[in-house]
Design a protein around this motif. Sequence first.
Motif, PDB file in Angstrom:
ATOM      1  N   VAL A   1      -6.282   4.545   3.742  1.00  0.00           N
ATOM      2  CA  VAL A   1      -5.684   5.885   3.487  1.00  0.00           C
ATOM      3  C   VAL A   1      -4.204   5.863   3.620  1.00  0.00           C
ATOM      4  CG1 VAL A   1      -5.562   8.280   4.021  1.00  0.00           C
ATOM      5  CG2 VAL A   1      -7.634   6.920   4.622  1.00  0.00           C
ATOM      6  N   ALA A   2      -3.722   6.165   2.022  1.00  0.00           N
ATOM      7  CA  ALA A   2      -2.086   6.000   2.158  1.00  0.00           C
ATOM      8  C   ALA A   2      -1.727   7.321   1.327  1.00  0.00           C
ATOM      9  CB  ALA A   2      -1.947   5.002   1.142  1.00  0.00           C
ATOM     10  N   HIS A   3      -0.543   7.685   1.792  1.00  0.00           N
ATOM     11  CA  HIS A   3      -0.056   9.196   1.399  1.00  0.00           C
ATOM     12  C   HIS A   3       1.402   8.670   0.931  1.00  0.00           C
ATOM     13  CE1 HIS A   3      -2.767  12.193   3.241  1.00  0.00           C
ATOM     14  NE2 HIS A   3      -2.867  11.069   4.390  1.00  0.00           N
ATOM     15  N   GLU A   4       1.764   9.363  -0.216  1.00  0.00           N
ATOM     16  CA  GLU A   4       2.894   9.702  -0.865  1.00  0.00           C
ATOM     17  C   GLU A   4       4.192   9.961   0.272  1.00  0.00           C
ATOM     18  OE1 GLU A   4       5.132  11.148  -5.074  1.00  0.00           O
ATOM     19  OE2 GLU A   4       3.322  12.188  -3.810  1.00  0.00           O
TER      20      GLU A   4
ATOM     21  N   ILE B   1     -15.035   2.637  15.698  1.00  0.00           N
ATOM     22  CA  ILE B   1     -14.136   2.336  14.619  1.00  0.00           C
ATOM     23  C   ILE B   1     -12.661   2.217  15.065  1.00  0.00           C
ATOM     24  CG2 ILE B   1     -13.389   3.459  12.186  1.00  0.00           C
ATOM     25  CD1 ILE B   1     -16.304   2.534  12.259  1.00  0.00           C
ATOM     26  N   ALA B   2     -11.957   1.313  14.737  1.00  0.00           N
ATOM     27  CA  ALA B   2     -10.687   0.927  15.319  1.00  0.00           C
ATOM     28  C   ALA B   2      -9.698   1.658  14.262  1.00  0.00           C
ATOM     29  CB  ALA B   2     -10.190  -0.535  15.166  1.00  0.00           C
ATOM     30  N   ILE B   3      -8.674   2.231  14.921  1.00  0.00           N
ATOM     31  CA  ILE B   3      -7.557   2.866  14.119  1.00  0.00           C
ATOM     32  C   ILE B   3      -6.237   2.088  14.127  1.00  0.00           C
ATOM     33  CG2 ILE B   3      -6.471   5.117  13.758  1.00  0.00           C
ATOM     34  CD1 ILE B   3      -9.488   5.278  13.566  1.00  0.00           C
ATOM     35  N   LYS B   4      -5.793   1.838  12.735  1.00  0.00           N
ATOM     36  CA  LYS B   4      -4.685   1.278  12.999  1.00  0.00           C
ATOM     37  C   LYS B   4      -3.480   1.937  12.015  1.00  0.00           C
ATOM     38  CE  LYS B   4      -2.659  -3.092  10.912  1.00  0.00           C
ATOM     39  NZ  LYS B   4      -2.327  -4.010  12.293  1.00  0.00           N
ATOM     40  N   GLY B   5      -2.252   1.921  12.188  1.00  0.00           N
ATOM     41  CA  GLY B   5      -1.301   2.803  11.588  1.00  0.00           C
ATOM     42  C   GLY B   5      -0.202   1.797  11.132  1.00  0.00           C
ATOM     43  N   VAL B   6       0.421   1.691   9.900  1.00  0.00           N
ATOM     44  CA  VAL B   6       1.468   0.838   9.695  1.00  0.00           C
ATOM     45  C   VAL B   6       2.229   2.102   8.855  1.00  0.00           C
ATOM     46  CG1 VAL B   6       2.588  -1.062   8.597  1.00  0.00           C
ATOM     47  CG2 VAL B   6       0.408  -1.277   9.813  1.00  0.00           C
ATOM     48  N   THR B   7       3.565   2.464   9.600  1.00  0.00           N
ATOM     49  CA  THR B   7       4.148   3.321   8.533  1.00  0.00           C
ATOM     50  C   THR B   7       5.897   2.886   8.485  1.00  0.00           C
ATOM     51  OG1 THR B   7       5.052   4.664  10.442  1.00  0.00           O
ATOM     52  CG2 THR B   7       2.968   5.360   9.317  1.00  0.00           C
TER      53      THR B   7
ATOM     54  N   THR C   1      -7.322   2.202   8.254  1.00  0.00           N
ATOM     55  CA  THR C   1      -5.855   1.925   8.274  1.00  0.00           C
ATOM     56  C   THR C   1      -5.120   3.274   7.741  1.00  0.00           C
ATOM     57  OG1 THR C   1      -6.285  -0.207   8.214  1.00  0.00           O
ATOM     58  CG2 THR C   1      -4.285   0.026   7.769  1.00  0.00           C
ATOM     59  N   LEU C   2      -4.104   3.674   8.277  1.00  0.00           N
ATOM     60  CA  LEU C   2      -3.269   4.731   7.711  1.00  0.00           C
ATOM     61  C   LEU C   2      -2.083   4.135   7.508  1.00  0.00           C
ATOM     62  CD1 LEU C   2      -5.368   6.969   8.088  1.00  0.00           C
ATOM     63  CD2 LEU C   2      -5.386   5.666  10.071  1.00  0.00           C
ATOM     64  N   VAL C   3      -1.511   4.330   6.196  1.00  0.00           N
ATOM     65  CA  VAL C   3      -0.306   3.924   5.675  1.00  0.00           C
ATOM     66  C   VAL C   3       0.529   5.129   4.985  1.00  0.00           C
ATOM     67  CG1 VAL C   3       0.898   2.171   4.168  1.00  0.00           C
ATOM     68  CG2 VAL C   3      -1.223   1.635   5.236  1.00  0.00           C
ATOM     69  N   GLY C   4       2.010   4.861   5.195  1.00  0.00           N
ATOM     70  CA  GLY C   4       2.866   5.912   4.402  1.00  0.00           C
ATOM     71  C   GLY C   4       4.106   5.673   4.760  1.00  0.00           C
ATOM     72  N   HIS C   5       5.130   6.228   3.800  1.00  0.00           N
ATOM     73  CA  HIS C   5       6.572   6.160   3.922  1.00  0.00           C
ATOM     74  C   HIS C   5       7.106   7.475   3.732  1.00  0.00           C
ATOM     75  CE1 HIS C   5      10.307   5.832   1.428  1.00  0.00           C
ATOM     76  NE2 HIS C   5      10.725   5.205   2.572  1.00  0.00           N
TER      77      HIS C   5
ATOM     78  N   PHE D   1       0.756  -1.370   0.043  1.00  0.00           N
ATOM     79  CA  PHE D   1       0.067   0.022  -0.153  1.00  0.00           C
ATOM     80  C   PHE D   1       0.956   1.072   0.097  1.00  0.00           C
ATOM     81  CE2 PHE D   1      -3.681  -2.645   1.886  1.00  0.00           C
ATOM     82  CZ  PHE D   1      -4.424  -2.307   0.701  1.00  0.00           C
ATOM     83  N   ALA D   2       1.896   1.398   0.836  1.00  0.00           N
ATOM     84  CA  ALA D   2       2.665   2.355   0.807  1.00  0.00           C
ATOM     85  C   ALA D   2       3.493   2.513  -0.477  1.00  0.00           C
ATOM     86  CB  ALA D   2       3.911   2.490   1.976  1.00  0.00           C
TER      87      ALA D   2
END
Length: 300
Positions: A98-101, A194-200, A168-172, A44-45
């Motif tokens: 949701v993914a950010h560049e 609503i559960a919030i998860k983040g992987v960065t 789920t929030l994702v980014g690099h 995703f990232a």
Amino acid sequence: MLACILQVAAVSYRAPSAMRRADVSVVTQMSSTDVADLKPYAEFARIAYCSPLMVGSWSCGRSCEALSDFKVSLTGGNDNSIQYYYVGYWPTKNTVVVAHEGTDPTSILAVLTDANALVEHLDSTLFPGVDRSVKVHSGFADEHAKTASAILTEVKSLISQYNATSVTLVGHSLGAALAEIECVFMALNLPSHIAIKGVTYGTPRVGNPAWAALFDSLVSDFKRVNHKKDIVPIVPGPELGFSHVHGEVHIVSDDQVVLCDDDSTDDQCTVKSVPNIFEGNVLDHLGPYQGIYIGWCITE
């Protein structure tokens, strides 16, 4: 209108005063299964570096193929004044993603090692009830604010459409910093069920200790993955008033991945293994993370 959209109960979110976990170093070896479970988030990232046109048609090569059931619903950004981003529904986990560049690591380093790096209070409209002691890097806050309203509206729509149970929030790199901020933004502006998860990946420090304490109190399911000698996660430094949130996953070597607490000073964790930017390797910022390089769009 934005104030109406973001209105929540008038609760003051004061940064917890409890001792930060960095005061006690705890390191845990991750199992191969737990490490493998992170791979989709790296995909995703990486996809976030592809243009909105490619992401909108889900034609971004093997990363898109690896997540073939993902339903993208919103794309945006121009790779200049606004980083690329996308939002969609992932049936596999019944979650909205949701993914950010991110950005070039040398560019972000120039900003984050500036001794005059500015911090600012969180926008009270976007982050209702947060105590004024909480501050984040102004560049990250300003970038997040550009897309916050549109993304939140889309997230709410997808939750309603699919009955999703989490976001789920994702980014690099820079995208990782935006995802970290967005974790708190979503926690404050979505229903509590609503559960919030983040992987960065390759996440710099985002805010001050009050920010880190607030984040830790609101977002329990969070992993920020660092690769070997990457120098981006050690900036901006504590001497500039910045502190990491919890959840460090350090890829020490290809066959050793550990969980660390906050800014842990254990030899296996980033702060100790990369004591300064001169003893790190900026190329490690690109990975690989679970076998995936992140930092450009790969369409093969």
